[in-house]
Each structure stands twice: as structure tokens, then as C-alpha cells.
Design a protein around this motif. Structure first.
Motif, PDB file in Angstrom:
ATOM      1  N   TYR A  62     -28.515  69.787  91.517  1.00 21.71           N
ATOM      2  CA  TYR A  62     -27.009  69.921  90.853  1.00 21.71           C
ATOM      3  C   TYR A  62     -27.450  70.955  89.645  1.00 21.71           C
ATOM      4  O   TYR A  62     -29.528  71.776  89.100  1.00 21.71           O
ATOM      5  N   GLU A  63     -27.329  72.159  89.299  1.00 18.95           N
ATOM      6  CA  GLU A  63     -27.399  73.163  88.423  1.00 18.95           C
ATOM      7  C   GLU A  63     -28.007  71.902  87.439  1.00 18.95           C
ATOM      8  O   GLU A  63     -27.611  71.162  86.851  1.00 18.95           O
ATOM      9  N   ASN A  64     -28.599  72.890  86.110  1.00 19.09           N
ATOM     10  CA  ASN A  64     -28.779  71.929  85.205  1.00 19.09           C
ATOM     11  C   ASN A  64     -29.912  71.470  84.810  1.00 19.09           C
ATOM     12  O   ASN A  64     -29.917  70.330  84.150  1.00 19.09           O
ATOM     13  N   GLY A  65     -30.412  70.634  86.535  1.00 15.51           N
ATOM     14  CA  GLY A  65     -31.119  69.416  86.350  1.00 15.51           C
ATOM     15  C   GLY A  65     -30.495  68.011  86.065  1.00 15.51           C
ATOM     16  O   GLY A  65     -31.056  66.626  86.407  1.00 15.51           O
ATOM     17  N   ARG A  66     -29.287  68.313  87.117  1.00 18.91           N
ATOM     18  CA  ARG A  66     -28.375  66.976  87.130  1.00 18.91           C
ATOM     19  C   ARG A  66     -29.107  66.348  88.137  1.00 18.91           C
ATOM     20  O   ARG A  66     -29.539  67.044  89.480  1.00 18.91           O
ATOM     21  N   ARG A  67     -28.778  64.665  88.711  1.00 20.28           N
ATOM     22  CA  ARG A  67     -29.148  64.650  89.362  1.00 20.28           C
ATOM     23  C   ARG A  67     -28.832  64.551  91.179  1.00 20.28           C
ATOM     24  O   ARG A  67     -27.664  65.042  91.286  1.00 20.28           O
ATOM     25  N   ASN A  68     -29.174  64.620  91.501  1.00 21.61           N
ATOM     26  CA  ASN A  68     -28.770  64.815  93.560  1.00 21.61           C
ATOM     27  C   ASN A  68     -27.321  64.883  93.480  1.00 21.61           C
ATOM     28  O   ASN A  68     -27.130  64.075  93.513  1.00 21.61           O
ATOM     29  N   ARG A  69     -27.078  65.626  94.406  1.00 20.26           N
ATOM     30  CA  ARG A  69     -25.844  65.729  94.484  1.00 20.26           C
ATOM     31  C   ARG A  69     -25.363  65.347  95.938  1.00 20.26           C
ATOM     32  O   ARG A  69     -24.437  64.190  96.430  1.00 20.26           O
ATOM     33  N   LEU A  70     -26.498  64.744  97.232  1.00 20.05           N
ATOM     34  CA  LEU A  70     -26.646  63.728  98.042  1.00 20.05           C
ATOM     35  C   LEU A  70     -26.276  62.645  97.346  1.00 20.05           C
ATOM     36  O   LEU A  70     -25.092  61.606  97.756  1.00 20.05           O
ATOM     37  N   GLU A  71     -26.467  62.012  96.878  1.00 24.52           N
ATOM     38  CA  GLU A  71     -26.659  60.890  96.280  1.00 24.52           C
ATOM     39  C   GLU A  71     -25.353  60.704  95.063  1.00 24.52           C
ATOM     40  O   GLU A  71     -24.858  59.008  95.237  1.00 24.52           O
ATOM     41  N   GLU A  72     -24.901  61.403  94.839  1.00 25.82           N
ATOM     42  CA  GLU A  72     -23.401  61.067  94.294  1.00 25.82           C
ATOM     43  C   GLU A  72     -22.780  61.241  94.890  1.00 25.82           C
ATOM     44  O   GLU A  72     -21.355  60.353  95.231  1.00 25.82           O
ATOM     45  N   VAL A  73     -22.902  62.133  96.960  1.00 28.24           N
ATOM     46  CA  VAL A  73     -22.455  61.513  97.656  1.00 28.24           C
ATOM     47  C   VAL A  73     -22.330  60.250  98.384  1.00 28.24           C
ATOM     48  O   VAL A  73     -21.376  59.803  98.212  1.00 28.24           O
ATOM     49  N   THR A  74     -23.701  60.047  98.414  1.00 31.49           N
ATOM     50  CA  THR A  74     -23.162  58.117  98.907  1.00 31.49           C
ATOM     51  C   THR A  74     -23.387  57.397  97.698  1.00 31.49           C
ATOM     52  O   THR A  74     -22.462  56.688  97.987  1.00 31.49           O
ATOM     53  N   THR A  75     -23.117  58.248  96.913  1.00 34.48           N
ATOM     54  CA  THR A  75     -22.703  56.637  96.078  1.00 34.48           C
ATOM     55  C   THR A  75     -20.745  56.419  95.480  1.00 34.48           C
ATOM     56  O   THR A  75     -20.734  55.405  96.075  1.00 34.48           O
ATOM     57  N   GLU A  76     -20.588  57.820  95.858  1.00 36.85           N
ATOM     58  CA  GLU A  76     -18.865  57.771  96.279  1.00 36.85           C
ATOM     59  C   GLU A  76     -18.626  56.893  97.335  1.00 36.85           C
ATOM     60  O   GLU A  76     -17.540  55.744  97.325  1.00 36.85           O
ATOM     61  N   ALA A  77     -19.308  56.769  98.241  1.00 42.01           N
ATOM     62  CA  ALA A  77     -18.927  56.723  99.012  1.00 42.01           C
ATOM     63  C   ALA A  77     -19.061  54.837  99.575  1.00 42.01           C
ATOM     64  O   ALA A  77     -18.550  54.345 100.343  1.00 42.01           O
ATOM     65  N   ILE A  78     -20.008  54.751  99.353  1.00 45.07           N
ATOM     66  CA  ILE A  78     -20.343  53.237  98.732  1.00 45.07           C
ATOM     67  C   ILE A  78     -19.687  52.149  98.149  1.00 45.07           C
ATOM     68  O   ILE A  78     -19.384  50.907  98.305  1.00 45.07           O
ATOM     69  N   HIS A  79     -18.962  52.829  97.318  1.00 45.56           N
ATOM     70  CA  HIS A  79     -17.915  52.122  96.377  1.00 45.56           C
ATOM     71  C   HIS A  79     -16.570  52.213  97.100  1.00 45.56           C
ATOM     72  O   HIS A  79     -15.855  51.455  97.336  1.00 45.56           O
ATOM     73  N   LEU A  80     -15.796  53.561  97.741  1.00 41.81           N
ATOM     74  CA  LEU A  80     -15.445  53.298  98.219  1.00 41.81           C
ATOM     75  C   LEU A  80     -15.223  52.002  99.715  1.00 41.81           C
ATOM     76  O   LEU A  80     -14.091  51.554  99.718  1.00 41.81           O
ATOM     77  N   LEU A  81     -16.288  51.923 100.332  1.00 47.38           N
ATOM     78  CA  LEU A  81     -16.936  50.733 100.761  1.00 47.38           C
ATOM     79  C   LEU A  81     -16.678  49.433 100.774  1.00 47.38           C
ATOM     80  O   LEU A  81     -16.378  48.545 100.928  1.00 47.38           O
ATOM     81  N   TRP A  82     -17.304  49.508  99.431  1.00 50.81           N
ATOM     82  CA  TRP A  82     -17.086  47.933  98.437  1.00 50.81           C
ATOM     83  C   TRP A  82     -15.668  48.198  98.626  1.00 50.81           C
ATOM     84  O   TRP A  82     -15.313  46.846  98.631  1.00 50.81           O
ATOM     85  N   ASN A  83     -14.901  48.842  98.072  1.00 48.17           N
ATOM     86  CA  ASN A  83     -13.210  48.349  98.384  1.00 48.17           C
ATOM     87  C   ASN A  83     -13.034  47.434  99.088  1.00 48.17           C
ATOM     88  O   ASN A  83     -12.665  46.564  99.318  1.00 48.17           O
TER      89      ASN A  83
END
Length: 670
Positions: free
Chosen positions: A145-166
Motif C-alpha cells: 500500500y501507499e503511505n507504508g500501510r501493510r502489504n496488500r497481499l497479506e490483506e488478500v490472504t487475511t480476507e480469504a482465510i476469514h472466508l475459509l474459516w466461516n
């Protein structure tokens, strides 16, 4: 008959922390203007990635309103969003995963089951494998992300694992696919990133705890290296509330995995899990919340102060007025604050950690007998070996009152060693008015009140289970047991306005029911006022939750059975008997009717005071009239509405009713 089992905690479908607020004004307006499902789904095919991202984000917001979910399902939203998980644009991948996550969280079990059947796990598994491969590369090559926000790939992975968990929470088929696709490796990999991305590690730990429960196929494939990773995580210090949550979740995973360990390692694991849960419950969550709230207020004050102009750059009076409009500064400084309030995140983490710890304890302290209902499969008055008189006089007393202890010595010793029972009792008072008032002052903190109430309910359920499978001496001597009874009574009768939620009422009445059974079995008088409880019982009859009504009836049965052995109690027994007869004649749920009849057998089975009360309420003729109606309802509703175990119980009640009527007739003749 009718004794409560130790319940294994079955998690309700969980809407994870971080789900966007469904009260968003834009969402409400879009819903009111009729959900544009067709238009948005068409935009998913647009060649421009920005348009596809917009469509996914819009769907993500809209499906938070459950009333619009059917319209999206009718338009095949799952199969439309599935390919977006593998879109060339990582932004589209993230928003598509978020939309599907919200759909699974807000749609409930049936929607999750439909999503699995529509093969959403094929693209989801492919996305997770792709994320896993990319996470292994050097951090320097990752898109950020711009402005030093955390890695976009990890954002995708987090959302995907939340979906998997549900999905895995809701569907055994999803768990089977999880096993087949070898997704355990992805979760373990993400767990190891806890120092860089705690949110990713926590959602991975939640998912891992879910898939390791009752999953022998997965357990058989666990490697020694994976177990070692969990061992390292569970032994780390909890330097923050998020670390506390992660460590507690890993403890839950270790508990699920104990069956694949050697005897020596298993004993060590049980001791470690008990220690971790004890340390989690030892934290004063209320004090933590107050300190975090003060820290947040201090941060806001500092930011506000930094925005004020220096004296040498003083503005004119009118400009200063605009700058100091009340509450406006809070909105203006939103861009200067972190993307998510760190203090609120830590406050949520401590409550989630304690909820998780209590849920693990509920499962640790439960019978291994599989049953979905709380009724014993065998009556306390089995027709095969008890005569009518013995059946009536002995039911509901002494050794019939309690289930046999069924907790392993290792677990029992570990819980006692780490003072777990006392700490569980303390958690029943977590949600107090002072902390609630603090949380209600800011909208974003209001969600903590619900979380505190959930911790309280889990603690009450845990008490019920501990009383069912552990020696009651773990709670102390007679005086200590009476103190616990008084404490639970205060929880029941304090702050009745506004009325408490049914989840709390079922939890607290279940705990009282189990404790009163213990007191009665030991001949210890209970301190709950009969008159006060009868008043509460009248209102409880209007509760739609049959579990609450069943518990209330059972408690009255225990109270009445104790009173029937005391002099001068005929008047109170008269009131209890009238109440139980009303339940037996009017309650729509046959299991509650059966419990009411069982309570009548206990209360009026023996004693002079009971005989006087039975005559005054016309017990015998009323039961004679009720008997054919009860039989008819069993024949009419039994096979369609009740399980085989429940029908077994009802048949025993039917037999005992016939015997009890015969017993009462013999009393009148004598």
C-alpha cells in the motif's frame, strides 16, 4: 429422567472482528433504493479493473443487510464472484474475498452450505495456494500500500482465510475439501508471520482451531514440525492482548490435537493448555478496557493539541471558532489516526481471548456421549427394575440427581492446580455498569458490551459443565457452594430492566439448575427465595427459548422436592404445583411438558406437606385429564419434531405418569 448433560460448546456462526458496520448510511440508502444485484453482477465482467473492484466493494457493503442476500443468491452471486478471487488485479481479489466473507458471515449456515455446494472452495483454495507461494518470496518484491500501510497481499490472504474459516465452521463438506487441498500448510505458514502481521496470524489460528476439531483425517496428517511450531507459539509471552488471543487459540488447537500425542506428551499438553487458559482468564478485562480507553483519549487529546496553531500564528477569532466546534475535531483528525483504532483492537482481543478460553473449557468439561439435546437418554426411574412406589419416591433425589464424574484425572488435576473454577466464576461478573457506560460513550466501542455479555454467558455455561463432570468440592465447602448459589441468584434477579437476552437467561438458569442439583444431592439448603423465583418463572414462561423454560421448571422441581421434606411448606408447594401443572398443560414444547411432569413426580412423590398441597391443587384429577392428551401429542408430533433420544425420554415420562397416578390413587385410598 430429565437431568442435564454437560454441554459441548457448539459455536454459533461467527461474524469475525473487522466486519464492516452494517449501519453504514450508504448501505441503508442503497438497500432502500432497491438492491441493484443484476447491475452490480454485470459490472464484474467489465474490462476495467477499477469497475470490477467497485462492484465487489458495493456487493460487500450490501450483503451486510440480510434482507438483500436472497436477491443476490437468485442472481448466482457466488458463481459470479468466484472467478474474481483469481482476477489479475490484486485489488479485485481482495474486495471479492471481502464480499464473499461478508456473505458467509451475514448469510448464516444455509448460505455457507450453498456456497460450498456451488464450489466456491475451488477458486478459494487456488487463491490461498497462490498467496502462500507469493508470501514465500522476498518482502521486497511484494506489492505494498501507499503511505507504508501493510502489504496488500497479506490483506488478500487475511480476507480469504476469514472466508475459509466461516465455511469450515458451517460445513463438514468444506472441512473435507480443506483436508483434500492440503490447506493446513497455508494456515501454518500464516501463523508463523505473527511478528509481522498479527491479524493474519490470529484469523489463521481461529481457522486452524476450527478444522482440527473432530477431524481425524487431518490429525493423521499432522507432522512433527507443525506440532513444534504450535509448541513454540504457545510458550511465547503475551506481550499484548492480541498475543494473548493468539496464544489462547493455539492452546485450543493443541487441545484438539492431544489425541495424536504420546501418553507423556499428552499429559504435558493438558497441563500446558490448562495453564494458558488460566492465565488468559486471570487478566482483568474490565481494567484493561478502562486503561485502553484512557490511552485512546490521551492520544486524541495529543493529536488535537498538535492541530492547534501556535500563538505566533494565531488565527482571527472567527477562524478559531470554526476550528473549535465541538466534536468536529474528531472527524477532521480521522486521516491522522491509524486505519483502525489500536486501543479498540486490543480491547476486542482480550475479550475474544477470554471467550475462546471459556469455550475450550466448556469442551474440556463435557461428557463424550454424543447428543444434541440436554436430556438423559435413560429415565431416572427405569420401568424394568423399579416398582411404582420406589420409582415415585426416589426420583430426583440423592444419587439420581447427578451424572457420574466423567472427567479424566489429568484434566481434573490440571484445572484444579491452576485455580480455573474460581477464575471462571469471576468472569460471570465481567459486564458491569461502569465499564458498559465507558464503552457506550463512543459508538465504535459499543460492540465491546456485546462481547462482555458473551464472555459472561460462556462463563455460566462453563460452570454448568464443571458441576456436571467435576467433584463439586472444586468450588469449595458447603459455605462456598452457598455463596456461589447466592451469586448466581443475584445475576438472575439484578438489573431486570431492560429484560436480559435469552442467551444469558438460558446460561444463568442452566448454571443454577446444575448447582441446585448438587446442593439437593448433598442436603444443603438453597437460598433462592421460592416466592421471588415463582414471580420470575411466570415471566420466563413467555420466553421463546424452550431451554430457559425447561431450566426454570427443573429448578422448581428441585426446590419443591427439598421443601416437601420440611414442615409448614404446603402453601409454597401449592404455588409450585399450580405453576408446574400450568406448564404441563399449556407449553407447546413436549420436552418442557415432560420436564414439568418429571418435576411434579419429584415434588409430590413423598411427604405429608406434599400430600396436603396435592389435594389442594386437585393434582390427581388434573393429571388424569392430562394423561390422554399427553399420549396423543406424543403420537401426533413425536416422529416429526423430536429425535429418537427425546422420544425415549417422553416414553419414560408417559410410563412414569401412569405410575404416579396409580401411586396418588393408592394414597387417597389409604
Amino acid at each position: 429422567m430429565g437431568k442435564s448433560k454437560a454441554k459441548k460448546f457448539k459455536r454459533q456462526h461467527f461474524s469475525p472482528t473487522g466486519l464492516p458496520d452494517s449501519t453504514d448510511v450508504q448501505v441503508e440508502q442503497e438497500v432502500e433504493n432497491c438492491c441493484p444485484a443484476v447491475e452490480l453482477l454485470e459490472k464484474l465482467q467489465d474490462p476495467c479493473p477499477d469497475v470490477r473492484e467497485y462492484a465487489c466493494a458495493s456487493i460487500s457493503r450490501l450483503v451486510q443487510e440480510t434482507r438483500v442476500i436472497p436477491s443476490f443468491l437468485q442472481q448466482d452471486v457466488v458463481r459470479c464472484l468466484g472467478p474474481m478471487l483469481l482476477d489479475k488485479s490484486i485489488a479485485v481479489q481482495e474486495t471479492a474475498a471481502g464480499a464473499l466473507r461478508n456473505l458467509s458471515a451475514c448469510g448464516g449456515l444455509e448460505v455457507c452450505d450453498a456456497m460450498v455446494k456451488q464450489d466456491i472452495l475451488t477458486p478459494l483454495a487456488a487463491l490461498l495456494q497462490e498467496c502462500s507461494s507469493r508470501l514465500n518470496r522476498s518482502l521486497n518484491t511484494m506489492e505494498k500500500y501507499e503511505n507504508g500501510r501493510r502489504n496488500r497481499l497479506e490483506e488478500v490472504t487475511t480476507e480469504a482465510i476469514h472466508l475459509l474459516w466461516n465455511l469450515c465452521e458451517s460445513s463438514s463438506l468444506a472441512v473435507s475439501i480443506f483436508n483434500k487441498e492440503g490447506l493446513i500448510n497455508v494456515l501454518v505458514q500464516c501463523l508463523q508471520k505473527h511478528e509481522e502481521n498479527m491479524d493474519l496470524a490470529i484469523c489463521s489460528a481461529y481457522c486452524l482451531q476450527t478444522v482440527t476439531e473432530d477431524n481425524p483425517e487431518l490429525l493423521a496428517s499432522f507432522s512433527a514440525s507443525t506440532l513444534q511450531i504450535l509448541d513454540v507459539l504457545i510458550m511465547q509471552s503475551a506481550i499484548s492482548m492480541q498475543h494473548l488471543l493468539l496464544r489462547t487459540l493455539v492452546a485450543g488447537c493443541v487441545w484438539n490435537l492431544k489425541g495424536i500425542l504420546s501418553c507423556t506428551a499428552q499429559a504435558e499438553a493438558v497441563s500446558t493448555v490448562a495453564r494458558i487458559l488460566s492465565e488468559t482468564l486471570e487478566v482483568d478485562a474490565g481494567q484493561v478496557i478502562m486503561e485502553l480507553k484512557q490511552a485512546e483519549s490521551q492520544k486524541l487529546a495529543e493529536v488535537n493539541a498538535s492541530m492547534r496553531p501556535r500563538e505566533e500564528d494565531a488565527m482571527d477569532e472567527e477562524s478559531m471558532k470554526i476550528c473549535c466546534v465541538p466534536n468536529q475535531g474528531l472527524e477532521d483528525m480521522s486521516d491522522l489516526l491509524p486505519p483502525r483504532d489500536e486501543e479498540l483492537k486490543q480491547a476486542e482481543a482480550v475479550l475474544c481471548a477470554q471467550q475462546t478460553a471459556l469455550e475450550i473449557l466448556v469442551n474440556m468439561c463435557c461428557s463424550e456421549e454424543p447428543s444434541d439435546d440436554e436430556w438423559e437418554e435413560v429415565s431416572s426411574s427405569d420401568e424394568s427394575d423399579l416398582c411404582a412406589e420406589t420409582c415415585i419416591c426416589d426420583s430426583g433425589t440423592d444419587n439420581q440427581m447427578m451424572s457420574p464424574l466423567c472427567l479424566s484425572s489429568e484434566v481434573h488435576a490440571a484445572l484444579i492446580k491452576h485455580c480455573v473454577p474460581e477464575k471462571v466464576i469471576k468472569k460471570t461478573t465481567l459486564c458491569n455498569n461502569v465499564i458498559s457506560e465507558i464503552c457506550f460513550k463512543i459508538p465504535s466501542w459499543k460492540t465491546l458490551v456485546k462481547k462482555m455479555q458473551r464472555v459472561q454467558c460462556r462463563a455460566l455455561t462453563c460452570i454448568q459443565n464443571m458441576l456436571s463432570v467435576m467433584d463439586p468440592d472444586v468450588l469449595g465447602d458447603e459455605a462456598a457452594l452457598r455463596t456461589v448459589a447466592e451469586h448466581l441468584s443475584q445475576l438472575l434477579f439484578t438489573n431486570l430492566d431492560p429484560p436480559r437476552e435469552e442467551e444469558f437467561l438460558e446460561a444463568v438458569t442452566s448454571a443454577i439448575r446444575s448447582l441446585f442439583q448438587v446442593l439437593a444431592s448433598r442436603g444443603i439448603p438453597q437460598s433462592l427465595g421460592s416466592q421471588q423465583f415463582l414471580v420470575f418463572s411466570e415471566s420466563a414462561l413467555r420466553c421463546s427459548n424452550p431451554g430457559v423454560r425447561l431450566n426454570v421448571v427443573s429448578i422448581l422441581g428441585v426446590m419443591g422436592s427439598t421443601l416437601s421434606k420440611q414442615a409448614g411448606t404446603a402453601e409454597t408447594l401449592h404455588m409450585i404445583g399450580n405453576f408446574l401443572l400450568q406448564v404441563a398443560m399449556k407449553d407447546p414444547y413436549l420436552m418442557v411438558v415432560g420436564e414439568a411432569l418429571d418435576a411434579i413426580f419429584d415434588v409430590f412423590g413423598d411427604g405429608k406437606e406434599a400430600e396436603l398441597a396435592a389435594r389442594s391443587i386437585q393434582l390427581l384429577p388434573t393429571l388424569r385429564n392430562l394423561q390422554p392428551l399427553f399420549r396423543a401429542k406424543i403420537r401426533k408430533e413425536g416422529k416429526d419434531k423430536y429425535s429418537s433420544d427425546q422420544l425415549c425420554v417422553l416414553d419414560n415420562v408417559k410410563v412414569n405418569l401412569r405410575r404416579f397416578i396409580a401411586y396418588q390413587e393408592s394414597l387417597q385410598k389409604s
